[in-house]
Scaffold this active site. Structure first.
Site, mmCIF file in Angstrom:
data_model
loop_
_atom_site.group_PDB
_atom_site.id
_atom_site.type_symbol
_atom_site.label_atom_id
_atom_site.label_comp_id
_atom_site.label_asym_id
_atom_site.label_seq_id
_atom_site.Cartn_x
_atom_site.Cartn_y
_atom_site.Cartn_z
ATOM 1 N N ARG A 73 0.842 -1.196 0.000
ATOM 2 C CA ARG A 73 0.000 0.000 0.000
ATOM 3 C C ARG A 73 0.878 1.246 0.000
ATOM 4 N NH1 ARG A 73 -2.011 0.884 4.352
ATOM 5 N NH2 ARG A 73 -1.291 -0.957 5.466
ATOM 6 N N TYR A 201 -1.809 -3.472 -6.606
ATOM 7 C CA TYR A 201 -1.603 -4.087 -5.291
ATOM 8 C C TYR A 201 -2.890 -4.087 -4.443
ATOM 9 C CZ TYR A 201 -0.321 -5.069 -0.577
ATOM 10 O OH TYR A 201 -0.292 -5.644 0.673
ATOM 11 N N GLY A 202 -3.132 -5.201 -3.783
ATOM 12 C CA GLY A 202 -4.302 -5.434 -2.916
ATOM 13 C C GLY A 202 -5.019 -4.193 -2.411
ATOM 14 N N GLY A 203 -4.508 -3.625 -1.354
ATOM 15 C CA GLY A 203 -5.197 -2.519 -0.695
ATOM 16 C C GLY A 203 -5.360 -1.284 -1.568
ATOM 17 N N LYS A 210 -9.873 -2.263 1.768
ATOM 18 C CA LYS A 210 -9.576 -1.135 2.645
ATOM 19 C C LYS A 210 -10.333 0.124 2.218
ATOM 20 C CE LYS A 210 -7.066 -3.359 5.488
ATOM 21 N NZ LYS A 210 -6.045 -4.230 5.140
ATOM 22 N N HIS A 230 -10.693 -2.458 11.454
ATOM 23 C CA HIS A 230 -9.610 -3.297 10.912
ATOM 24 C C HIS A 230 -9.390 -4.458 11.889
ATOM 25 C CE1 HIS A 230 -5.177 -3.310 9.277
ATOM 26 N NE2 HIS A 230 -5.920 -4.226 8.715
ATOM 27 N N SER A 252 -1.397 -3.653 10.162
ATOM 28 C CA SER A 252 -1.037 -4.512 9.039
ATOM 29 C C SER A 252 0.218 -5.322 9.352
ATOM 30 C CB SER A 252 -0.793 -3.653 7.806
ATOM 31 O OG SER A 252 -1.950 -2.892 7.536
ATOM 32 N N CYS A 254 0.655 -7.604 11.603
ATOM 33 C CA CYS A 254 0.920 -7.753 13.036
ATOM 34 C C CYS A 254 0.145 -8.918 13.660
ATOM 35 C CB CYS A 254 0.606 -6.456 13.772
ATOM 36 S SG CYS A 254 1.756 -5.140 13.348
ATOM 37 N N GLY A 255 -0.384 -9.826 12.835
ATOM 38 C CA GLY A 255 -0.884 -11.078 13.399
ATOM 39 C C GLY A 255 -2.375 -11.353 13.331
ATOM 40 N N THR A 257 -4.334 -12.489 10.705
ATOM 41 C CA THR A 257 -4.666 -13.749 10.034
ATOM 42 C C THR A 257 -4.271 -14.936 10.902
ATOM 43 O OG1 THR A 257 -4.365 -12.646 7.923
ATOM 44 C CG2 THR A 257 -4.336 -15.056 7.900
ATOM 45 N N ASP A 277 -9.604 -9.733 8.684
ATOM 46 C CA ASP A 277 -9.098 -8.379 8.394
ATOM 47 C C ASP A 277 -10.094 -7.263 8.696
ATOM 48 O OD1 ASP A 277 -6.817 -6.902 7.421
ATOM 49 O OD2 ASP A 277 -7.924 -6.477 5.587
ATOM 50 N N ASN A 371 6.533 -8.521 1.752
ATOM 51 C CA ASN A 371 5.079 -8.330 1.709
ATOM 52 C C ASN A 371 4.439 -9.184 0.609
ATOM 53 O OD1 ASN A 371 2.682 -7.127 2.748
ATOM 54 N ND2 ASN A 371 2.618 -5.740 0.985
ATOM 55 N N ARG A 373 2.198 -12.077 -0.830
ATOM 56 C CA ARG A 373 0.901 -12.463 -0.247
ATOM 57 C C ARG A 373 0.226 -13.556 -1.044
ATOM 58 N NH1 ARG A 373 -1.685 -8.760 3.674
ATOM 59 N NH2 ARG A 373 -0.043 -7.311 4.263
ATOM 60 N N ARG A 404 2.477 -4.198 17.720
ATOM 61 C CA ARG A 404 3.764 -4.881 17.592
ATOM 62 C C ARG A 404 4.794 -4.000 18.279
ATOM 63 N NH1 ARG A 404 6.614 -8.292 13.863
ATOM 64 N NH2 ARG A 404 4.724 -8.745 12.666
HETATM 65 P P1 GTP Z 1 -2.317 -7.926 7.212
HETATM 66 O O1 GTP Z 1 -2.767 -8.933 6.214
HETATM 67 O O2 GTP Z 1 -1.303 -6.982 6.688
HETATM 68 O O3 GTP Z 1 -3.459 -7.199 7.823
HETATM 69 O O4 GTP Z 1 -1.502 -8.748 8.341
HETATM 70 P P2 GTP Z 1 -2.039 -9.522 9.631
HETATM 71 O O5 GTP Z 1 -2.330 -8.582 10.727
HETATM 72 O O6 GTP Z 1 -3.123 -10.453 9.230
HETATM 73 O O7 GTP Z 1 -0.731 -10.339 10.078
HETATM 74 P P3 GTP Z 1 -0.351 -11.884 9.904
HETATM 75 O O8 GTP Z 1 -1.205 -12.769 10.751
HETATM 76 O O9 GTP Z 1 -0.292 -12.205 8.473
HETATM 77 O O10 GTP Z 1 1.113 -11.889 10.525
HETATM 78 C C1 GTP Z 1 2.129 -11.021 10.074
HETATM 79 C C2 GTP Z 1 3.472 -11.541 10.483
HETATM 80 O O11 GTP Z 1 3.550 -11.638 11.904
HETATM 81 C C3 GTP Z 1 3.768 -12.929 9.924
HETATM 82 O O12 GTP Z 1 5.092 -12.994 9.484
HETATM 83 C C4 GTP Z 1 3.528 -13.838 11.113
HETATM 84 O O13 GTP Z 1 4.302 -15.013 11.044
HETATM 85 C C5 GTP Z 1 3.903 -12.953 12.310
HETATM 86 N N1 GTP Z 1 3.117 -13.316 13.508
HETATM 87 C C6 GTP Z 1 1.781 -13.515 13.574
HETATM 88 N N2 GTP Z 1 1.393 -13.902 14.822
HETATM 89 C C7 GTP Z 1 2.518 -13.937 15.568
HETATM 90 C C8 GTP Z 1 2.782 -14.270 16.943
HETATM 91 O O14 GTP Z 1 1.902 -14.611 17.742
HETATM 92 N N3 GTP Z 1 4.089 -14.177 17.338
HETATM 93 C C9 GTP Z 1 5.088 -13.803 16.486
HETATM 94 N N4 GTP Z 1 6.326 -13.747 16.955
HETATM 95 N N5 GTP Z 1 4.882 -13.508 15.188
HETATM 96 C C10 GTP Z 1 3.619 -13.568 14.734
HETATM 97 C C1 SPV Z 2 -3.066 -4.495 5.198
HETATM 98 O O1 SPV Z 2 -2.071 -3.885 4.768
HETATM 99 O O2 SPV Z 2 -3.623 -4.202 6.270
HETATM 100 C C2 SPV Z 2 -3.615 -5.636 4.430
HETATM 101 C C3 SPV Z 2 -3.193 -5.772 3.053
HETATM 102 O O3 SPV Z 2 -4.472 -6.355 4.889
HETATM 103 S S1 SPV Z 2 -4.074 -4.643 2.102
HETATM 104 O O4 SPV Z 2 -5.313 -5.275 1.655
HETATM 105 O O5 SPV Z 2 -3.249 -4.342 0.953
HETATM 106 O O6 SPV Z 2 -4.377 -3.463 2.829
HETATM 107 MN MN MN Z 3 -4.961 -5.972 7.042
#
Ligand code: GTP
Ligand code: SPV
Ligand code: MN
Length: 588
Positions: A73, A201-203, A210, A230, A252, A254-255, A257, A277, A371, A373, A404
């Site tokens: 983004r 790109y996605g977002g 978003k 979010h 984004s 930060c965990g 999914t 999300d 990033n 995906r 984070r």
């Molecule tokens: P967006 O799709 O951008 O919104 O991301 P998200 O908030 O869904 O984050 P996602 O679950 O994809 O995790 C992002 C990164 O953080 C990945 O590399 C994960 O492996 C890492 N991560 C997720 N949960 C944890 C956790 O509990 N501990 C640690 N150390 N890393 C984590």
């Molecule tokens: C984020 O960045 O929070 C995502 C990816 O989930 S995007 O859809 O590109 O915003």
């Molecule tokens: Mn997101």
């Protein structure tokens, strides 16, 4: 007579001048055809960008390589064009709507020449949901068209639903020539219209995500009395068979999914995935907070996803059904033609990096873009909640605001009352990630994980959050979380992932009034002995460090929060200043 929708599409075609216009119907046959067209015809700078992956191990999976400048983004090119700058607030880039449209018209004139314009009719939310919205996106990218089919409910019926109505949500998207100098994502909240050019790109390009479901919808929610957030939505089933629904905001990458499809390490606990999300939350007639996930797919971070960290996502990615699965800017295992990324499993011998070159590990570059995906259907998720299609959504009993942070923020802190709860969200700061094109690892204020997504003045957004209290008969409990605290050597103090259920267990027990807490200057924390540590062997000291409150650090943080609040001048609700001052006082 043409409908308002047909007239609108015609007008956009007149400006963008595609060779042909194609209305998508959302059928399986069409999905296959679009993928074929993608493989044969989609080119970036003359290079093919789509290819088939190993269909045995990753059925229905395809690889997509983006333009190298178009990997995240672009917040500095994203504008929210309210008639009045104050409505957009200091948290948004702003341009007067007329000026923005003029700029976009010039950039869009003839931008689809030689291409097909795809008309995508889609619903955000289940069609039977009172909260669902009928939308149309136009795009000249096959990749975007396929992605939108995965991420939303795309059917012909949406066109019928819109009928003669002119108040449908509109999105006009073109990848243009991918020139970052000519890239803009413009929002026009008063018209329910998003206009995006220069990025696939996605977002930036999947305009239901978003752009609509957060930026436009958050403003709509403020006007209509609901919340567009979010947030993950999950059900946590405990050994008694009860399921407690939790919504969790994390910035984004930060965990979210990972939390949404966590595999519990504690026996008897199971997580049900509703969304990963976005949450639209309404106070129901029963006075509870009900959440729906308006999406039907996951656009998730590849790096770090593995059978160990997120087995349910690995199952989702290899299931292969009606929907195609896309991998964007990951690396490829050249021997097996499977997608690969850092943190997936051991390092294969022959790797093609995300640029399309043979990867040399010694060169010090990552093979997959940080990033990179995947885009995958939620219907392939083994933990998909039985209430996923429930038009009303699920009743939320707890809300998380997560950051984070290597330092400062404890593993979990609970709010003391609604005003303090809102402050828990408003005081959030988080280290930046690769999900947006900026420097990584810098702490920035990111209230409710909504800084890049709140489609109006954030001071008004806090006011809106405060005002929801009086409508709620059953108030969710609110917590701030941080899985990312490190020790002196930079090692994570908390094992995270499936172990996060230990924290959720405490939350469930709090919701049901089964466990106490202790007060600190920043909120309530668990008594260490109340955290279930069975089967986890980490140094006892780690737990102490995870909950340590660094008073000087928090006072510095308070200064940072104050700087942020000040930007909003007199619009900032007094309640937030009261909370900040109370926190400072308690810290001494
Ligand atoms: P967006 O799709 O951008 O919104 O991301 P998200 O908030 O869904 O984050 P996602 O679950 O994809 O995790 C992002 C990164 O953080 C990945 O590399 C994960 O492996 C890492 N991560 C997720 N949960 C944890 C956790 O509990 N501990 C640690 N150390 N890393 C984590
Ligand atoms: C984020 O960045 O929070 C995502 C990816 O989930 S995007 O859809 O590109 O915003
Ligand atoms: Mn997101």
């Amino acid at each position: 007579m043409a409908t308002p929708l047909e007239r609108w599409v015609e007008e956009q075609a007149k400006l963008t001048k595609p060779d042909s216009v194609y209305w998508c119907d959302g059928s399986e046959e069409e999905a296959r055809r679009l993928v074929e067209i993608g493989i044969k015809e989609e080119k970036i700078d003359g290079h093919s960008v789509f290819s088939e992956l190993n269909q045995k191990t990753f059925p229905r999976s395809y690889y997509h390589r983006s333009h190298p400048t178009d990997v995240a983004r672009t917040e500095h090119l994203t504008y929210v064009c309210h008639p009045n700058q104050e409505t957009a607030g200091p948290n948004n880039n702003w341009m007067p709507p007329d000026e923005a449209k003029e700029k976009m018209r010039a950039l869009s004139d003839g931008c689809m020449k030689g291409k097909t314009m795809y008309v995508l009719p889609y619903m955000m939310g289940h069609p039977d949901s009172p909260y669902a919205k009928a939308c149309i996106q136009l795009t000249d990218s096959v990749y975007v068209a396929i992605s939108m089919r995965i991420m939303t409910r795309m059917t012909k019926k949406v066109t019928e639903k819109i009928g003669n109505n002119k108040n449908f949500v509109k999105g006009l998207h073109s990848v243009g020539d991918f020139d970052p100098e000519k890239r803009f994502i413009m929002h026009f909240p008063d018209e329910q219209f998003v206009w995006s050019i220069g990025s696939g790109y996605g977002g930036n390009a999947l305009l239901g995500k978003k752009c609509f479901s957060l930026r436009l919808a958050s403003y709509l929610g403020m006007q209509e009395g609901w919340l567009a957030e979010h947030m993950v939505i999950l059900g946590a089933q405990d050994p008694s068979g009860d399921t407690t629904y939790i919504a969790a905001a994390l910035p984004s990458a930060c965990g979210k999914t990972n939390l949404a499809m966590m595999e519990s390490v504690l026996p008897g606990y199971k997580i049900w995935t509703v969304g990963d999300d976005i949450a639209w939350m309404n106070v129901g007639e029963d006075g509870r907070l009900w959440a729906i996930n308006p999406e039907t797919g996951f656009f998730g971070v590849a790096c770090g996803t593995s059978k160990k960290t997120n087995p349910n996502m690995m199952k989702t990615l290899t299931k292969g059904t009606f929907y195609p699965t896309l991998f964007t800017n990951t690396a490829i295992n050249a021997d097996t033609n499977e997608p690969w990324w850092e943190g997936m499993n051991g390092v294969p011998k022959n790797i093609i990096d995300w640029h399309g070159n043979k990867w040399d590990p010694a060169a010090g570059e990552k093979a997959a873009h940080p990033n990179s995906r995947f885009t995958v259907s939620a219907y392939q998720c083994p933990t998909l909640s039985p209430l996923f299609e429930n038009p009303q959504g699920v009743p939320i009993s707890a809300i998380f605001f997560g950051s984070r942070r290597m330092h400062l923020n404890p593993l979990i802190v609970e709010g003391m009352n609604w005003q303090h709860n809102v402050f828990l969200g408003a005081r959030m700061g988080s280290e930046t990630t690769a999900a947006a094109s900026h420097k990584e690892g810098v702490i920035r204020r990111d209230p409710m994980a909504m800084l890049p997504f709140c489609g109006y003045n954030m001071a008004d957004y806090f006011k809106h959050w405060l005002s929801v209290e009086k409508k709620l008969v059953y108030k969710p409990r609110v917590f701030s979380i941080n899985w990312f605290r490190t020790d002196e050597d930079g090692e994570y103090l908390w094992p995270g992932f499936g172990h996060n259920i230990r924290v959720l267990k405490w939350v469930i027990d709090r919701v049901h009034g089964r466990v106490g807490a202790q007060e600190t200057p920043i909120g309530l924390i668990p008594k260490i002995e109340d955290l279930d540590m069975q089967g986890l062997d980490i140094p006892k000291d780690n737990l102490k460090k995870l909950f340590a409150i660094d008073k000087d650090g928090w006072l510095r943080e308070a200064g940072d929060i104050e700087e942020f609040f000040k930007k909003f001048g007199s619009r900032m609700p007094k309640a937030m200043w009261d909370e900040l001052n109370a926190m400072k006082r308690k810290l001494g």
